[in-house]
Structure formats: structure tokens, C-alpha cells
Design a protein around this motif. Structure first.
Motif, mmCIF file in Angstrom:
data_model
loop_
_atom_site.group_PDB
_atom_site.id
_atom_site.type_symbol
_atom_site.label_atom_id
_atom_site.label_comp_id
_atom_site.label_asym_id
_atom_site.label_seq_id
_atom_site.Cartn_x
_atom_site.Cartn_y
_atom_site.Cartn_z
ATOM 1 N N GLU A 168 0.842 -1.192 0.000
ATOM 2 C CA GLU A 168 0.000 0.000 0.000
ATOM 3 C C GLU A 168 0.883 1.250 0.000
ATOM 4 O O GLU A 168 1.850 1.342 0.755
ATOM 5 C CB GLU A 168 -0.889 -0.007 1.249
ATOM 6 C CG GLU A 168 -1.956 1.057 1.219
ATOM 7 C CD GLU A 168 -2.900 0.978 2.414
ATOM 8 O OE1 GLU A 168 -3.574 1.976 2.662
ATOM 9 O OE2 GLU A 168 -2.938 -0.070 3.078
ATOM 10 N N ASN A 169 0.555 2.192 -0.877
ATOM 11 C CA ASN A 169 1.266 3.464 -1.010
ATOM 12 C C ASN A 169 2.690 3.347 -1.561
ATOM 13 O O ASN A 169 3.452 4.300 -1.491
ATOM 14 C CB ASN A 169 1.285 4.234 0.308
ATOM 15 C CG ASN A 169 -0.106 4.631 0.739
ATOM 16 O OD1 ASN A 169 -0.888 5.127 -0.068
ATOM 17 N ND2 ASN A 169 -0.424 4.398 1.990
ATOM 18 N N GLU A 170 3.048 2.199 -2.091
ATOM 19 C CA GLU A 170 4.351 2.059 -2.748
ATOM 20 C C GLU A 170 4.219 2.662 -4.149
ATOM 21 O O GLU A 170 3.286 2.353 -4.876
ATOM 22 C CB GLU A 170 4.729 0.578 -2.836
ATOM 23 C CG GLU A 170 6.095 0.313 -3.392
ATOM 24 C CD GLU A 170 6.459 -1.171 -3.369
ATOM 25 O OE1 GLU A 170 7.572 -1.477 -3.807
ATOM 26 O OE2 GLU A 170 5.650 -2.003 -2.933
ATOM 27 N N LYS A 171 5.151 3.553 -4.491
ATOM 28 C CA LYS A 171 5.063 4.264 -5.769
ATOM 29 C C LYS A 171 6.438 4.359 -6.413
ATOM 30 O O LYS A 171 7.453 4.279 -5.725
ATOM 31 C CB LYS A 171 4.562 5.700 -5.542
ATOM 32 C CG LYS A 171 3.186 5.812 -4.940
ATOM 33 C CD LYS A 171 2.859 7.274 -4.660
ATOM 34 C CE LYS A 171 1.558 7.396 -3.912
ATOM 35 N NZ LYS A 171 1.316 8.767 -3.453
ATOM 36 N N PRO A 229 6.817 2.134 2.044
ATOM 37 C CA PRO A 229 6.603 2.302 3.481
ATOM 38 C C PRO A 229 7.801 1.790 4.285
ATOM 39 O O PRO A 229 8.400 0.765 3.940
ATOM 40 C CB PRO A 229 5.357 1.449 3.760
ATOM 41 C CG PRO A 229 4.651 1.372 2.442
ATOM 42 C CD PRO A 229 5.743 1.361 1.411
#
Length: 174
Positions: free
Chosen positions: A121-124, A137
């Protein structure tokens, strides 16, 4: 001209070296005003030679002195500054941001690998000015699917990565 050499695989997985020894190898290879930034293999120095020549000279010197297959990437001070100033991600205490230094077009290889990886989640990831940036994260860097890709032997001579904060320290050292 001022440069920074980014060494791959230093002080990880049994390849241990003191930065004072690395700096001496650089001096013995003809580099001037040599100093290290952190223990992760960032060497700031001066030389009249171009980056391609320096890569060959320094990889050979490091390989011979430390008896390992050295990989390093040489960027001049202006190129090194871009890694810090082009960061597309906002600082956030919950995330690590990495920038990747490597061979020409390595950012495209990394983006392909990132797109094919399962993400947390929220890895970009983004490419800015031909630089690949990765936000992950905290606590997930080595466990993430993309993080595991980074250790592939087939990519070991292609790039190295640094936390964005390292580029700030290098930038200040110049």
C-alpha cells in the motif's frame, strides 16, 4: 571537475571495507580532494578525466585492492544535485524514498520491474529527468516484491540505490 562515485554492494552481504581505505584507493588512482559520505560507498572527489574513464580506472583499482568485482557509477556534481532536487515525492516519516544511480536507460528497466511487481500500500515509483525514484513504506523495503528484484544478480552491474537523504548529504559536501 567534482564527482561522486556511488559504489554498489559496499558494507552489505560480506563486502566490508573501511571508507578511509576506499578513499586511499581513490587517491592512489590519482583522484584529488577525496572524501567519503556515510559508510555506504559514496566518494566525493575531483579529477580532470571524464566519468567514463573514471569508472574504468576506479572499478579496476577497487577490484584489485579489495579483491572483489567492483561496480560503481560516477556522476559529476551537477548530475548528483539532480538526484536531490528532482525528487517527486514529499517527505513523510512513514516512507523511505530511494533514487537509483546507474547505467543509461536503467530507469526504464527498473520501471518495467516495478510495474510487474506486486506493490504494498502506497508504494510508488516515478521517473523524473531520467532518474528512477521509489517510495516504499518504512519497514517494507526488503520485504516488498520490488525490493527483492533489486538483488537480482543479472542487475548487479546496472545500478545502485541510495536513500534520498544520502543525496542531500552528498550535495552539501560538494
Amino acid at each position: 571537475m567534482k564527482y561522486c562515485a556511488f559504489l554498489r554492494g559496499v558494507n552489505v552481504k560480506g563486502t566490508n571495507m573501511k571508507m578511509a581505505d576506499v578513499c586511499q584507493v581513490f587517491k592512489d588512482a590519482g583522484m584529488e580532494n577525496v572524501s567519503s559520505v556515510l559508510a555506504s560507498g559514496n566518494i566525493v572527489f575531483g579529477s580532470d578525466k571524464n566519468a567514463e574513464e573514471l569508472k574504468v580506472i576506479l572499478e579496476k583499482a577497487m577490484s584489485e585492492y579489495f579483491n572483489y568485482e567492483a561496480f560503481l557509477f560516477v556522476k559529476n556534481s551537477e548530475q548528483t544535485e539532480l538526484f536531490w532536487t528532482q525528487n517527486p515525492f514529499e517527505k513523510n516519516v512513514d516512507f523511505h524514498i530511494y533514487a537509483f544511480v546507474g547505467n543509461e536507460c536503467v530507469e526504464d528497466i527498473l520501471m518495467k520491474e516495478f510495474e510487474n511487481a506486486t506493490k504494498t500500500e502506497n508504494e510508488k515509483a516515478e521517473i523524473v529527468s531520467n532518474i528512477f525514484y521509489w517510495q516504499v513504506p518504512k519497514g517494507s523495503t526488503l520485504d516488498s516484491n520490488f525490493g527483492k528484484v533489486l538483488g537480482k544478480k543479472s542487475l548487479k552491474d546496472q545500478f545502485t540505490s541510495r536513500n534520498i537523504n544520502t543525496f542531500e548529504k552528498i550535495f552539501k559536501k560538494f
